[in-house]
Enzyme design. Structure first.
Site, mmCIF file in Angstrom:
data_model
loop_
_atom_site.group_PDB
_atom_site.id
_atom_site.type_symbol
_atom_site.label_atom_id
_atom_site.label_comp_id
_atom_site.label_asym_id
_atom_site.label_seq_id
_atom_site.Cartn_x
_atom_site.Cartn_y
_atom_site.Cartn_z
ATOM 1 N N ILE A 140 0.872 -1.177 0.000
ATOM 2 C CA ILE A 140 0.000 0.000 0.000
ATOM 3 C C ILE A 140 0.906 1.222 0.000
ATOM 4 O O ILE A 140 1.819 1.333 0.829
ATOM 5 C CB ILE A 140 -0.904 0.020 1.251
ATOM 6 C CG1 ILE A 140 -1.668 -1.301 1.394
ATOM 7 C CG2 ILE A 140 -1.849 1.223 1.209
ATOM 8 C CD1 ILE A 140 -2.614 -1.630 0.275
ATOM 9 N N LYS A 141 0.634 2.104 -0.943
ATOM 10 C CA LYS A 141 1.480 3.296 -1.046
ATOM 11 C C LYS A 141 0.950 4.402 -0.148
ATOM 12 O O LYS A 141 -0.239 4.747 -0.187
ATOM 13 C CB LYS A 141 1.511 3.799 -2.490
ATOM 14 C CG LYS A 141 2.533 3.078 -3.334
ATOM 15 C CD LYS A 141 2.475 3.561 -4.760
ATOM 16 C CE LYS A 141 3.671 4.397 -5.112
ATOM 17 N NZ LYS A 141 3.734 4.682 -6.561
#
Ligand SMILES: O=P(O)(O)OC[C@H]1O[C@](O)(CO)[C@@H](O)[C@@H]1O
Length: 926
Positions: A140-141
């Site tokens: 997840i960025k």
């Protein structure tokens, strides 16, 4: 073979990732090829990448359409489509992830950039996306804003993989590494494992040079005392910053503090070089790759940079050399007048803003397309949305998977039947085994000189195969196939003419094994085969039937080559992807793997593991049901010409499933071009190449609800079978109808039997007395007001059609040969009827339609007017052992069905032509 430069990167400890995702790349095998070629080992995405992908093609419509019709907002649609892509990509990288024991093979998805300044919302969103993605090899960025830093710690502490994005300064990089380490420490403290957590810190390279060079250029141009230094520093800021970051990275993760975590399995947070495409054409295009190679790093490159590096990239020492020089550049930059803190603050602000702008733009694109889809529903947009909601409330999909018969009926007998009629849901998953079992048969038959198949079967035992044979054709190594599903003697003789005995394999398909037409055909060809082939006759026959049927016994007795057993838990019209459809498909040499592939992915989309709002079967079913419940019970199919053969299969599926208890969906297939349509219709356009786009658009412009279902190739047929099956059962659920029985078909069969029994006794059929006749034709039926003054067949039809009311349809049931010539005649006839009455028309050739739309004619709403057409045969053929020719069987079937329609108070006439049916015999409609 020598290693490519990209593979050499991997050897040097750097992972080449692709900074791009696009569904086209997933669908056309482009991403799979990059992986297979060893070019890339991971993927990153961001809002700009998605904006380009979504705006750049209509491929995402497949997700947008159902979600929009279900009433979803653009944001939820975006996350659904992003999740689909990321999951699919992650699955492609899964082998790398497994082989490297979780060190590589990741795909990243960013939290909404709108949350970049909120710690709490970022954490919540990261958790939500992680759960939805449900893959170990995704990251997840999270942006490295000040608010993002505590979010990174919190999310890592949750055990979620994090790719930290938008890092522009050395100081912020240090804070990011700290945030990661803290997250791991928190988990250790909480006695949770840390060995599966992966993270990377994405440093944005080229943007630094773009900004710093811009400022340096101004200083040079100003010509002051700093101008010389400024000129020397051009193009050096980014790489120097990164080399310094690399040094800090090495130190940080070699530190004692981290080693304690490493001892517990903690992984190094790899440095990821992002924004590495060259923006300044004056510099080497692969500068930001070559200069930054180092162990435990990643370089995520847009496609152009991947290509360029593969072509001429050099793998040298990269980030490991020139650290002192880098330090000097960083020391000189302020001297030349560059404030790197200011630069990075600006870059961060611009970075967040630009992602927000892309995000807004992509939401706008989705919104625009959603509105188009909803507009195409005409006045059904809200009813369709409500129908989907109703199915969701009922938990339709999961309950269907659990064989919950109460979805359709409370009647105990009906429920019992449904209990053994849902096997088709598992058919795509079982298909591969069937295909494998049939493959040797193709080789054997061809070796024995057989190159043709004549399939003898009715309704569900032949319509799926007909569709496959006409849409997919015969494969290179396959056998040519034709179907006989008409008792018309001319049709039987034409089939016999085609099926030269030595070359032909006869396929007798009947689930029940007791269908009279199939048995008559079998007996006819069996006798012929015995005469010509003698003892070898059995080698030319195959039966497909349920276990223990009379057909299976006859097949054993006669020594058929094989008895292929069908799945007893799948009803005829749902059997296209079972033995009934797949065996002939293999023998036709079709690409059955491709067919199954589309079926399997549709199955997945139509299962409870997909949100119901994204389920294409539910969308179609809700559309159809919403129409029916609003009085639009005619589903008009428009297809591009290459898909026309899908229509007859759909006809059986929806008519026989829904047409009972005075309710029903009327399929309107292969209708002639019309200028005007009645308002009791909905339209479905099967679009392959847009050849009939204008026709569909015309219906939409006139305000008729139109659902467009795009096909990429004929092999989408596999998926379409599943989609329409799910749609039909969903529509029937909303209509309160059991889609798995056909209670009214039997009566015609019984009446036919009574008529043939009487024939066997008396030597003739009782045709009844005409209510009108001339030298050409005789008319049968109930007395019609005004018929006595009719001077011609045209007058008779005018009188008959006077009964048409709003909401009716006219069914033409023709017992004449089915070929292009007759089809042409009926097309003109149908066109004239609609022009006169504005009523939709249907066309069925008898007796084949009795196993298809016949159920609806008799069991559905009383809104059909039927024109039955019979004619004297031009030739005949005896049915061996039946003591009657095919002409008698056909006539008895026509009469049996006619009598049944009359007994159900349907408006029906029969036109019997006194000579064989031919051109120009159908009356004008005045
Ligand atoms: O495969 P069978 O048992 O011969 O049945 C053929 C067709 O006849 C019907 O039972 C209707 O008569 C259809 O439902 C079915 O597809």
């Amino acid at each position: 073979m020598s290693k490519s430069s990209l593979q050499q990167l991997v050897d040097a400890g750097q992972s080449p990732w692709l900074d791009n995702i696009d569904r086209r790349l997933l669908k056309d095998g482009g991403l799979a090829k990059l992986i297979a070629d060893g070019d890339i080992t991971g993927v990153t995405s961001n809002p700009t990448i998605f904006n380009n992908a979504i705006g750049g093609s209509r491929i995402y419509d497949e997700t947008i359409q159902p979600m929009a019709l279900a009433g979803n907002d653009p944001e939820s649609i975006f996350y659904q489509l992003a999740i689909e892509d990321i999951r699919q990509a992650a699955d492609l990288f899964r082998p790398i992830y497994d082989q490297t024991n979780g060190a590589d093979g990741y795909v990243s998805l960013e939290v909404s950039p709108k949350l970049a300044r909120s710690t709490k919302k970022t954490v919540e969103e990261a958790k939500r996306l992680w759960k939805l993605l449900n893959r170990p090899n995704v990251m997840i960025k999270i942006p490295a804003t000040l608010q993002g830093l505590p979010a990174i710690t919190a999310v890592i502490a949750e055990g979620i993989n994090v790719n930290v994005t938008l890092i522009f300064s050395i100081e912020r990089y240090q804070a990011v590494a700290e945030a990661y380490i803290r997250g791991l420490e928190k988990r250790v403290k909480a006695k949770k494992p840390i060995d599966h957590i992966a993270s990377c810190a994405s440093f944005f390279v080229s943007r630094i040079d773009t900004k710093v060079d811009g400022q340096l250029r101004k200083i040079v141009e100003a010509g002051g005392s700093n101008s010389k230094l400024a000129s020397e520093l051009m193009g050096k800021a980014a790489v120097s910053t990164c080399k310094t970051v690399f040094g800090i990275f090495e130190e940080t993760f070699a530190s004692e503090r981290f080693q304690k975590l490493a001892a517990k399995g903690g992984r190094i947070q790899r440095t990821l070089w992002a924004s590495t495409s060259m923006k300044n054409p004056a510099y080497r295009d692969v500068l930001y790759v070559e200069s930054l190679i180092g162990a435990n790093t990643i370089n995520t490159m847009p496609p152009g940079t991947v290509k360029a590096f593969k072509d001429h990239g050099q793998v040298g020492k990269g980030a490991n050399e020139g650290k002192a020089e880098a330090a000097k550049v960083l020391a000189d930059l302020p001297k030349a007048g560059i404030d790197m803190m200011e630069v990075s603050a600006q870059l961060e602000d611009e970075g967040v803003k630009s992602f927000i702008a892309s995000y807004k733009e992509l939401l706008k694109t989705i919104d625009k397309r959603s509105k188009e889809f909803r507009k195409s529903m005409g006045n059904l947009a809200v009813p369709v949305e409500n129908a989907i909601k109703a199915l969701k409330e009922k938990d339709f999909v999961a309950r269907m998977e659990n064989k919950d018969a109460s979805l359709w009926t409370m009647d105990p007998a009906g429920q019992k039947e449904i209990g053994i009629r849902l096997g088709w849901l598992a058919a795509p998953a079982k298909g591969a085994a069937i295909i494998e079992s049939i493959k040797p048969l193709l080789a054997e038959c061809k070796e024995e000189g057989m190159s043709r198949i004549l399939l003898l079967g009715m309704g569900g035992s032949s319509l799926g195969v007909e569709t496959m044979s006409l849409i997919l054709g015969t494969g290179e190594a396959g056998m040519e196939l034709k179907i006989l599903d008409m008792t018309n003697p001319d049709q039987v003789l034409a089939a016999a003419h085609w099926a030269s005995l030595k070359k032909t394999l006869f396929f007798v398909g009947s689930k029940s094994g007791s269908t009279s037409e199939s048995n008559a055909f079998m007996d006819y060809f069996w006798e012929k085969a015995q005469k010509t082939l003698g003892k070898k006759a059995g080698r030319h026959f195959i039966a497909i039937t349920d276990p223990e049927t009379s057909l299976s016994k006859v097949a054993e007795e006669r020594g058929f080559r094989k008895v292929l057993l069908s799945d007893p838990e799948v009803g005829g019209r749902y059997s296209a992807l079972t033995m009934f459809g797949l065996a002939p498909s293999v023998l036709m040499g079709q690409d059955t793997d491709k067919l199954l592939e589309t079926a399997l992915s549709m199955s997945e989309l139509c299962s409870s593991s997909t949100p119901i709002e994204r389920n294409p079967g539910i969308m179609l079913g809700a559309f159809i049901a919403a129409g029916v419940l609003k009085g639009k019970d005619k589903v008009t199919l428009i297809t591009d010409p290459e898909l026309a053969a899908f229509g007859p299969w759909v006809e059986q599926l929806i008519a026989e499933s829904s047409g009972k208890n005075g309710k029903g969906i009327v399929p309107v297939d292969a209708e002639p071009k019309l200028d005007f349509y009645s308002t009791d219709r909905v339209f479905v356009y099967l679009r392959l190449n847009g050849k009939n786009e204008r026709r569909a658009a015309k219906a939409r412009r006139a305000g008729h609800p139109l659902l467009v279902l795009p096909w990429n190739s004929g092999y989408d047929l596999g998926g379409a079978f599943v989609q329409w099956e799910v749609a039909t059962t969903a529509a029937c659920c909303l209509m309160g109808v059991n889609p798995f029985d056909q209670p009214d078909v039997q009566e015609s069969k019984v009446r036919t039997k009574q008529l043939t029994d009487a024939y066997l006794k008396d030597g003739k059929l009782n045709m009844g007395s005409p209510i009108w006749e001339n030298e050409v034709a005789a008319i049968y039926g109930d007395h019609l007001n005004g018929i006595d003054s009719a001077k011609s067949l045209s007058d008779v039809l005018s009188v008959f059609l006077k009964q048409v009311q709003i909401g009716d349809y006219v069914g033409v049931n023709a017992y004449v040969p089915r070929n292009d010539r007759t089809m042409n005649e009926f097309t003109k006839f149908r066109s004239a009827i609609t022009k006169k009455t504005v009523t939709p028309t249907t066309l069925g050739y008898g007796p084949r339609f009795q196993h298809s739309t016949g159920q609806l004619h008799k069991g559905g709403a009383n809104n059909g007017l039927f024109i039955e057409i019979t004619a004297e045969p031009s030739a005949d053929a005896e049915i061996p052992g039946w003591k009657m020719p095919f002409s008698v069987l056909e006539a008895a079937q026509a009469l049996g069905d006619f009598d049944t329609l009359q007994s159900r108070k349907r408006r029906v006439i029969r036109i019997h032509f006194k000579k064989p049916f031919g051109r120009g015999m159908l009356p004008e409609i005045k």
